[in-house]
Design an enzyme around this catalytic site. Sequence first.
Site, PDB file in Angstrom:
ATOM      1  N   ASP A 232     -27.167 -20.830 125.290  1.00 21.32           N
ATOM      2  CA  ASP A 232     -27.861 -21.087 124.020  1.00 21.32           C
ATOM      3  C   ASP A 232     -26.907 -21.554 122.939  1.00 21.32           C
ATOM      4  O   ASP A 232     -27.144 -22.546 122.259  1.00 21.32           O
ATOM      5  CB  ASP A 232     -28.634 -19.830 123.554  1.00 21.32           C
TER       6      ASP A 232
ATOM      7  N   ASP B 250     -20.088 -19.753 120.294  1.00 21.37           N
ATOM      8  CA  ASP B 250     -19.592 -19.418 118.952  1.00 21.37           C
ATOM      9  C   ASP B 250     -18.058 -19.387 119.023  1.00 21.37           C
ATOM     10  O   ASP B 250     -17.415 -20.424 118.890  1.00 21.37           O
ATOM     11  CB  ASP B 250     -20.216 -18.069 118.573  1.00 21.37           C
TER      12      ASP B 250
ATOM     13  N   GLY C  50     -30.607 -15.257 125.862  1.00 20.15           N
ATOM     14  CA  GLY C  50     -30.757 -16.271 124.815  1.00 20.15           C
ATOM     15  C   GLY C  50     -31.132 -17.656 125.302  1.00 20.15           C
ATOM     16  O   GLY C  50     -31.873 -18.371 124.631  1.00 20.15           O
TER      17      GLY C  50
HETATM   18  P1  5GP Z   1     -19.125 -16.114 121.583  1.00 20.46           P
HETATM   19  O1  5GP Z   1     -18.626 -15.240 122.686  1.00 20.46           O
HETATM   20  O2  5GP Z   1     -19.029 -17.599 121.877  1.00 20.46           O
HETATM   21  O3  5GP Z   1     -18.467 -15.789 120.271  1.00 20.46           O
HETATM   22  O4  5GP Z   1     -20.620 -15.737 121.313  1.00 20.46           O
HETATM   23  C1  5GP Z   1     -21.644 -16.179 122.071  1.00 20.46           C
HETATM   24  C2  5GP Z   1     -22.876 -15.302 121.905  1.00 20.46           C
HETATM   25  O5  5GP Z   1     -22.971 -14.746 120.582  1.00 20.46           O
HETATM   26  C3  5GP Z   1     -24.112 -16.144 122.075  1.00 20.46           C
HETATM   27  O6  5GP Z   1     -24.488 -16.225 123.445  1.00 20.46           O
HETATM   28  C4  5GP Z   1     -25.115 -15.412 121.210  1.00 20.46           C
HETATM   29  O7  5GP Z   1     -25.699 -14.361 121.950  1.00 20.46           O
HETATM   30  C5  5GP Z   1     -24.284 -14.809 120.093  1.00 20.46           C
HETATM   31  N1  5GP Z   1     -24.314 -15.640 118.862  1.00 20.46           N
HETATM   32  C6  5GP Z   1     -23.305 -16.392 118.365  1.00 20.46           C
HETATM   33  N2  5GP Z   1     -23.681 -17.017 117.233  1.00 20.46           N
HETATM   34  C7  5GP Z   1     -24.970 -16.661 117.006  1.00 20.46           C
HETATM   35  C8  5GP Z   1     -25.932 -17.001 115.969  1.00 20.46           C
HETATM   36  O8  5GP Z   1     -25.700 -17.763 115.015  1.00 20.46           O
HETATM   37  N3  5GP Z   1     -27.165 -16.422 116.087  1.00 20.46           N
HETATM   38  C9  5GP Z   1     -27.494 -15.578 117.112  1.00 20.46           C
HETATM   39  N4  5GP Z   1     -28.724 -15.096 117.119  1.00 20.46           N
HETATM   40  N5  5GP Z   1     -26.615 -15.242 118.101  1.00 20.46           N
HETATM   41  C10 5GP Z   1     -25.371 -15.786 118.039  1.00 20.46           C
END
Ligand code: 5GP
Length: 177
Positions: free
Chosen positions: A101, A104, A46
């Site tokens: 990128d 979340d 990403g």
């Molecule tokens: P976390 O582990 O912080 O919950 O998630 C991180 C990963 O989830 C990011 O690197 C990305 O790949 C994916 N992700 C989280 N939110 C989004 C979003 O709104 N759109 C997309 N395309 N990917 C997301």
Amino acid sequence: MMKVKDKNFVEMLSKEDISCIVDRLAAALNADMAGKNPYFLVMMNGAVFFATDLLRRITIPCGLAFVKYTSYEGMRSTGKVTAVLPVPADVKGRNVVVVEDIVDTGETMKAFLSEMQRYAPESVRIVSFLAKPAAMKHPLLIDYVGKEIGNEFVLGYGLDYDGLGRNVPELLVYDGK
Ligand code: 5GP
């Protein structure tokens, strides 16, 4: 408006908006990391678009490598990650800047940071193009954030929806339809 698979997306950030954000982040990094010979570690896939834009604007000497980690299937709650492309051993003693990128829930970053410690860097900072503060489950300090967004799903500028849309140069957001 753009349709990707079954969902409609609308523009959130234009190419110009993105460029302004990246300018600001690069200026901050150039100032803060001067004399520190930073080592940028880019989280694939990403962050690749963001990273190539960002690194073109870094004017101080620095290193660059790409890493790829995935969450263990079905074991996300343990916060463990497995290396597809691991951290290079020569980060030892270096000032690392992790390029992401989007943060979340923070689960991926938290697991990656604990993995990083095994490689004994001198320091670790994080630059993320996007962050969703309301979704964050883990108290993580993200040193440099391009833009904070709500709990919405975004696509483009390296981010995909079901394997599609990474190549879209703008940042789009799912419009709920
Ligand atoms: P976390 O582990 O912080 O919950 O998630 C991180 C990963 O989830 C990011 O690197 C990305 O790949 C994916 N992700 C989280 N939110 C989004 C979003 O709104 N759109 C997309 N395309 N990917 C997301």
